[in-house]
Motif scaffolding. Sequence first.
Motif, PDB file in Angstrom:
ATOM      1  N   SER A 122      -7.570  -1.540   7.594  1.00  0.00           N
ATOM      2  CA  SER A 122      -8.469  -0.792   6.722  1.00  0.00           C
ATOM      3  C   SER A 122      -8.408   0.702   7.008  1.00  0.00           C
ATOM      4  O   SER A 122      -8.392   1.523   6.080  1.00  0.00           O
ATOM      5  CB  SER A 122      -9.906  -1.305   6.909  1.00  0.00           C
ATOM      6  OG  SER A 122     -10.829  -0.507   6.204  1.00  0.00           O
ATOM      7  N   ALA A 130      -7.328  -7.315  -1.631  1.00  0.00           N
ATOM      8  CA  ALA A 130      -8.185  -6.148  -1.839  1.00  0.00           C
ATOM      9  C   ALA A 130      -9.638  -6.488  -1.516  1.00  0.00           C
ATOM     10  O   ALA A 130     -10.383  -5.645  -0.994  1.00  0.00           O
ATOM     11  CB  ALA A 130      -8.064  -5.635  -3.268  1.00  0.00           C
ATOM     12  N   LYS A 131     -10.039  -7.733  -1.794  1.00  0.00           N
ATOM     13  CA  LYS A 131     -11.398  -8.161  -1.454  1.00  0.00           C
ATOM     14  C   LYS A 131     -11.584  -8.210   0.058  1.00  0.00           C
ATOM     15  O   LYS A 131     -12.679  -7.934   0.566  1.00  0.00           O
ATOM     16  CB  LYS A 131     -11.688  -9.532  -2.067  1.00  0.00           C
ATOM     17  CG  LYS A 131     -11.729  -9.548  -3.593  1.00  0.00           C
ATOM     18  CD  LYS A 131     -12.041 -10.945  -4.116  1.00  0.00           C
ATOM     19  CE  LYS A 131     -12.065 -10.957  -5.640  1.00  0.00           C
ATOM     20  NZ  LYS A 131     -12.331 -12.319  -6.172  1.00  0.00           N
ATOM     21  N   PRO A 184      -9.828   0.181  -1.317  1.00  0.00           N
ATOM     22  CA  PRO A 184      -9.159  -1.125  -1.361  1.00  0.00           C
ATOM     23  C   PRO A 184      -8.351  -1.385  -2.622  1.00  0.00           C
ATOM     24  O   PRO A 184      -7.400  -2.174  -2.607  1.00  0.00           O
ATOM     25  CB  PRO A 184     -10.336  -2.101  -1.241  1.00  0.00           C
ATOM     26  CG  PRO A 184     -11.338  -1.362  -0.419  1.00  0.00           C
ATOM     27  CD  PRO A 184     -11.242   0.060  -0.881  1.00  0.00           C
ATOM     28  N   ASP A 185      -8.678  -0.703  -3.705  1.00  0.00           N
ATOM     29  CA  ASP A 185      -7.962  -0.923  -4.962  1.00  0.00           C
ATOM     30  C   ASP A 185      -6.509  -0.477  -4.913  1.00  0.00           C
ATOM     31  O   ASP A 185      -5.721  -0.838  -5.800  1.00  0.00           O
ATOM     32  CB  ASP A 185      -8.671  -0.188  -6.105  1.00  0.00           C
ATOM     33  CG  ASP A 185     -10.054  -0.777  -6.388  1.00  0.00           C
ATOM     34  OD1 ASP A 185     -10.268  -1.947  -6.025  1.00  0.00           O
ATOM     35  OD2 ASP A 185     -10.906  -0.062  -6.951  1.00  0.00           O
ATOM     36  N   ARG A 200      -5.032   2.069   5.637  1.00  0.00           N
ATOM     37  CA  ARG A 200      -5.073   2.105   4.166  1.00  0.00           C
ATOM     38  C   ARG A 200      -5.910   3.263   3.648  1.00  0.00           C
ATOM     39  O   ARG A 200      -5.542   3.952   2.705  1.00  0.00           O
ATOM     40  CB  ARG A 200      -5.647   0.798   3.642  1.00  0.00           C
ATOM     41  CG  ARG A 200      -5.680   0.662   2.129  1.00  0.00           C
ATOM     42  CD  ARG A 200      -6.974   0.000   1.690  1.00  0.00           C
ATOM     43  NE  ARG A 200      -8.108   0.872   1.761  1.00  0.00           N
ATOM     44  CZ  ARG A 200      -9.269   0.563   2.349  1.00  0.00           C
ATOM     45  NH1 ARG A 200      -9.448  -0.593   2.965  1.00  0.00           N
ATOM     46  NH2 ARG A 200     -10.255   1.443   2.362  1.00  0.00           N
ATOM     47  N   VAL A 227      -4.389  -1.440  -2.807  1.00  0.00           N
ATOM     48  CA  VAL A 227      -3.580  -2.573  -2.329  1.00  0.00           C
ATOM     49  C   VAL A 227      -3.185  -3.427  -3.526  1.00  0.00           C
ATOM     50  O   VAL A 227      -4.036  -3.899  -4.281  1.00  0.00           O
ATOM     51  CB  VAL A 227      -4.348  -3.433  -1.312  1.00  0.00           C
ATOM     52  CG1 VAL A 227      -3.424  -4.476  -0.703  1.00  0.00           C
ATOM     53  CG2 VAL A 227      -4.953  -2.571  -0.220  1.00  0.00           C
ATOM     54  N   ARG A 228      -1.886  -3.623  -3.728  1.00  0.00           N
ATOM     55  CA  ARG A 228      -1.430  -4.407  -4.874  1.00  0.00           C
ATOM     56  C   ARG A 228      -0.385  -5.431  -4.422  1.00  0.00           C
ATOM     57  O   ARG A 228       0.323  -5.222  -3.426  1.00  0.00           O
ATOM     58  CB  ARG A 228      -0.840  -3.500  -5.957  1.00  0.00           C
ATOM     59  CG  ARG A 228       0.340  -2.668  -5.490  1.00  0.00           C
ATOM     60  CD  ARG A 228       0.834  -1.708  -6.558  1.00  0.00           C
ATOM     61  NE  ARG A 228       1.903  -0.856  -6.064  1.00  0.00           N
ATOM     62  CZ  ARG A 228       3.194  -1.220  -6.029  1.00  0.00           C
ATOM     63  NH1 ARG A 228       3.563  -2.422  -6.468  1.00  0.00           N
ATOM     64  NH2 ARG A 228       4.118  -0.392  -5.557  1.00  0.00           N
ATOM     65  N   HIS A 287     -10.130  -6.182   2.183  1.00  0.00           N
ATOM     66  CA  HIS A 287     -10.342  -4.788   2.577  1.00  0.00           C
ATOM     67  C   HIS A 287     -11.751  -4.330   2.221  1.00  0.00           C
ATOM     68  O   HIS A 287     -12.393  -3.600   2.999  1.00  0.00           O
ATOM     69  CB  HIS A 287      -9.308  -3.896   1.893  1.00  0.00           C
ATOM     70  CG  HIS A 287      -7.964  -3.900   2.559  1.00  0.00           C
ATOM     71  ND1 HIS A 287      -7.578  -2.955   3.465  1.00  0.00           N
ATOM     72  CD2 HIS A 287      -6.916  -4.765   2.444  1.00  0.00           C
ATOM     73  CE1 HIS A 287      -6.343  -3.210   3.887  1.00  0.00           C
ATOM     74  NE2 HIS A 287      -5.922  -4.306   3.270  1.00  0.00           N
ATOM     75  N   GLN A 288     -12.253  -4.753   1.075  1.00  0.00           N
ATOM     76  CA  GLN A 288     -13.618  -4.398   0.679  1.00  0.00           C
ATOM     77  C   GLN A 288     -14.632  -4.956   1.664  1.00  0.00           C
ATOM     78  O   GLN A 288     -15.609  -4.284   2.021  1.00  0.00           O
ATOM     79  CB  GLN A 288     -13.914  -4.921  -0.733  1.00  0.00           C
ATOM     80  CG  GLN A 288     -13.152  -4.216  -1.841  1.00  0.00           C
ATOM     81  CD  GLN A 288     -13.263  -4.921  -3.180  1.00  0.00           C
ATOM     82  OE1 GLN A 288     -13.888  -5.981  -3.289  1.00  0.00           O
ATOM     83  NE2 GLN A 288     -12.638  -4.359  -4.197  1.00  0.00           N
ATOM     84  N   VAL A 345       0.880  -1.175   0.000  1.00  0.00           N
ATOM     85  CA  VAL A 345       0.000   0.000   0.000  1.00  0.00           C
ATOM     86  C   VAL A 345       0.917   1.225   0.000  1.00  0.00           C
ATOM     87  O   VAL A 345       1.438   1.614   1.046  1.00  0.00           O
ATOM     88  CB  VAL A 345      -0.928   0.022   1.234  1.00  0.00           C
ATOM     89  CG1 VAL A 345      -1.830   1.250   1.208  1.00  0.00           C
ATOM     90  CG2 VAL A 345      -1.758  -1.244   1.313  1.00  0.00           C
TER      91      VAL A 345
END
Length: 315
Positions: free
Chosen positions: A44, A296-297, A12-13, A47, A15-16, A299-300, A6
């Motif tokens: 969360s 990312a899911k 959330p997007d 981020r 986060v890679r 975090h969503q 991050v």
Amino acid sequence: MRAAVVDRYGTPDVVRISEVPRPAPRADEVLVRVKAAAVTSADSRIRGARFPAGFGLFARLAFGVVRPRRTILGSSFSGEVVAVGASILDMAPGDEVCGMTGLKMGAHAEYVAVPAKKLARKPSAVTHEDAAGLLFGGSTALHFLRDKASVGPGTSVLVNGASGAIGTNAVQLAKHFGATVTGVTSTANAGLVTGLGAERVIDYTRTDLAGIPDRFDVVLDAVGNLSIATGRRLLSPEGVLLLAAAGLGDTVRARGNVVAGPAPERVQSFEFLLHLAAEGAVTVVIDQIYPLPDIAKAHQRIDSGRKIGNIVVRP
């Protein structure tokens, strides 16, 4: 190694998954291959740069003013030792351990280097997923209920947010200590909270806590929607209000029968919780388990506000 990175605040997007250097343990550290790590509300908030009321400036200074200073989030984890520092004599490769990394973060990765003194040995009867999910919410609930409120037989306890990471542990720990537990949650989660040990459930979608006549020896707010004033109105004459999620104002004003602030990360607490889990006295409630590429899911799911218990990723 792969890690969830991050490098900017956002949804959330941001986060890679990226390849980053594997950490090398210092003399007092252990290198752990992470088998499971919790994704928490704290992750969360960091981020998304959504900090409790009043903490925004201080949090930015701690975590990064313009962008995150710690680009790999995650604190609570469980895994296997792969290497030890030169001064470590009581751990060896192959040992299964778990712990928390504090403000250093870094657990959302395939490997993490951690001071050996911050690690507990994972019992074989406890899975890596359960160990990672247990420590964050469990240590917070234990700190407030046992260490700050001395909950014991005959104590009446209200847990606000009884279906979350802190709340699911708080209900079970209060019951384990002999208390009578009332849980506050939604209709959908009433059965879960009752199954964890609550004698009574208050559905917050139908009942306003401010209007109930009941008074409790201990009120634990794991959500952050009780102020000192509203919480105190729920207390018996000698009651204690525990604010596990509070803004700066209430944290500063907490005194007397009001307790707020962060919970310490103590290995002795981890060991106590792990023993209860191994004996079946505490059940770790897990909402979802995701592979690291799908973090990312995770975090969503947290941002949705519908998370139940804990979310875990497997690096």
